[in-house]
Design an enzyme around this catalytic site. Structure first.
Site, mmCIF file in Angstrom:
data_model
loop_
_atom_site.group_PDB
_atom_site.id
_atom_site.type_symbol
_atom_site.label_atom_id
_atom_site.label_comp_id
_atom_site.label_asym_id
_atom_site.label_seq_id
_atom_site.Cartn_x
_atom_site.Cartn_y
_atom_site.Cartn_z
ATOM 1 N N ASP A 142 -2.611 36.420 -6.215
ATOM 2 C CA ASP A 142 -1.703 37.562 -6.085
ATOM 3 C C ASP A 142 -2.213 38.775 -6.853
ATOM 4 O O ASP A 142 -2.700 38.634 -7.984
ATOM 5 C CB ASP A 142 -0.336 37.189 -6.697
ATOM 6 C CG ASP A 142 0.750 37.054 -5.650
ATOM 7 O OD1 ASP A 142 0.617 37.625 -4.560
ATOM 8 O OD2 ASP A 142 1.749 36.362 -5.951
ATOM 9 N N GLU A 169 9.312 35.959 3.117
ATOM 10 C CA GLU A 169 10.176 35.321 2.099
ATOM 11 C C GLU A 169 11.643 35.733 2.235
ATOM 12 O O GLU A 169 11.957 36.920 2.421
ATOM 13 C CB GLU A 169 9.675 35.693 0.680
ATOM 14 C CG GLU A 169 10.564 35.078 -0.407
ATOM 15 C CD GLU A 169 9.966 35.109 -1.808
ATOM 16 O OE1 GLU A 169 8.807 35.542 -1.977
ATOM 17 O OE2 GLU A 169 10.682 34.681 -2.737
ATOM 18 N N GLU A 228 2.132 42.368 -2.010
ATOM 19 C CA GLU A 228 3.509 42.499 -1.505
ATOM 20 C C GLU A 228 3.551 43.792 -0.701
ATOM 21 O O GLU A 228 3.581 44.893 -1.249
ATOM 22 C CB GLU A 228 4.492 42.498 -2.672
ATOM 23 C CG GLU A 228 4.645 41.106 -3.251
ATOM 24 C CD GLU A 228 5.799 40.953 -4.214
ATOM 25 O OE1 GLU A 228 6.695 41.823 -4.258
ATOM 26 O OE2 GLU A 228 5.814 39.939 -4.924
ATOM 27 N N ASP A 270 2.017 35.324 -8.479
ATOM 28 C CA ASP A 270 2.434 35.984 -9.724
ATOM 29 C C ASP A 270 3.752 35.379 -10.215
ATOM 30 O O ASP A 270 4.226 35.706 -11.308
ATOM 31 C CB ASP A 270 2.505 37.511 -9.575
ATOM 32 C CG ASP A 270 3.507 37.965 -8.533
ATOM 33 O OD1 ASP A 270 4.040 37.108 -7.794
ATOM 34 O OD2 ASP A 270 3.747 39.188 -8.443
HETATM 35 O O1 KIV Z 1 4.263 34.465 -6.433
HETATM 36 C C1 KIV Z 1 4.468 33.528 -5.642
HETATM 37 O O2 KIV Z 1 4.469 32.347 -6.010
HETATM 38 C C2 KIV Z 1 4.692 33.864 -4.247
HETATM 39 C C3 KIV Z 1 5.160 32.767 -3.345
HETATM 40 C C4 KIV Z 1 6.535 32.405 -3.662
HETATM 41 C C5 KIV Z 1 4.984 33.104 -1.927
HETATM 42 O O3 KIV Z 1 4.522 34.974 -3.865
#
Ligand code: KIV
Length: 276
Positions: free
Chosen positions: A88, A187, A120, A49
């Site tokens: 995501d 992260e 998440e 995302d």
């Molecule tokens: O949204 C994204 O690109 C991510 C990565 C940074 C792991 O969640």
């Protein structure tokens, strides 16, 4: 997509068995041409995302919608043939309860053809992860710095400096692992915490601003290619495309203004002009 093309794709089993082995190579992708370039070199392509900030110019990932994720997910699936593609789940699409999470995750899987979704995963999200996995949807977790929580955190801040942050990130990772996540993104945490998380969970961890002890690494592709103007400390730039693109645009503008472009080589000519 033909059954033959599907058969070449890495599967959730390939990713899960990387625990403690050769590090998983993961990158973000948002469109078909970039997916095609990265596909032979990456185990996992994540339609993150982060697309909201990187491509759409949003200030955070909070404004990203299901429609955006589906559109970019479809493009990445069209561009790739081998990599395991994860999409995501955007902010607001899974937090309410397990039914909401399933309906939206199933829609992403059906409409994009991707292999898994990422959530998440605050500790509360373990319920959603368990629910999705039990119903046939592989889930990647995401702990530590969770960009969708930017408004609660008051910015994008690395995690694990205080005892509370340390234990929260560890609890989030353990909860996602026990709920059945096949991998977990870690992260923005210190090396020591990433190492403890990696040792404490059965599934592979994928670090971003975490540590080399993780079972794999991921970067936002535009960051590592040097397209983004500002990047966090943990990014290593493997190219300087921002400078290359700027140079190309300056040269193109100069050529157009001076009528050097288009030249002979770029101009169609009739072998014999029509006689009228
Ligand atoms: O949204 C994204 O690109 C991510 C990565 C940074 C792991 O969640």
């Amino acid at each position: 997509m033909s059954a033959q093309t599907q058969a070449r794709r890495k599967t959730v089993r390939d990713i899960a068995k990387a625990k403690g082995g050769e590090p998983l190579v993961c990158l973000t992708a948002y469109d078909a041409p970039m997916a095609a370039l990265l596909d032979p070199h990456a185990d996992v392509l994540l339609v993150g995302d982060s697309v909201g900030m990187v491509v759409h110019g949003l200030p955070s990932t909070v404004g990203v919608t299901m429609e955006m994720m589906i559109l970019h997910g479809q493009a990445v699936m069209r561009g790739s043939v081998e990599a395991f593609v994860v999409v995501d789940m955007p902010f607001g699409s899974y937090e309410t309860n397990s039914d909401q999470a399933f309906l939206n995750a199933a829609r992403i899987m059906k409409e994009t053809g991707c292999q898994a979704v990422k959530i998440e995963s605050g500790t509360y999200a373990a319920t959603q992860i368990e629910h999705l996995v039990a119903r046939g949807i592989p889930v990647m977790g995401h702990v530590g710095l969770r960009p969708q929580a930017v408004n609660v955190d008051g910015g994008f801040r690395a995690k694990g400096r205080s005892e509370k942050e340390w234990s929260t990130a560890l609890a989030e990772a353990k909860a996602a692992d026990e709920a059945g996540a096949f991998a977990i993104v870690v992260e923005g945490v210190a090396h020591e915490l990433a190492e403890q998380i990696t040792k404490s969970v059965k599934c592979p961890t994928i670090g971003i601003g975490a540590s080399p002890t993780c079972d794999g690494q991921i970067l936002v592709t535009d960051d590592m290619l040097g397209i983004t103007d500002w990047v966090p400390k943990f990014v290593k730039k493997y190219a300087d495309l921002r400078a290359e693109i700027t140079k190309a645009a300056i040269n193109y503008a100069a050529d157009v203004r001076s009528r050097r472009f288009p030249g002979e080589a770029q101009t169609y000519k009739l072998p014999k002009p029509p006689s009228n």
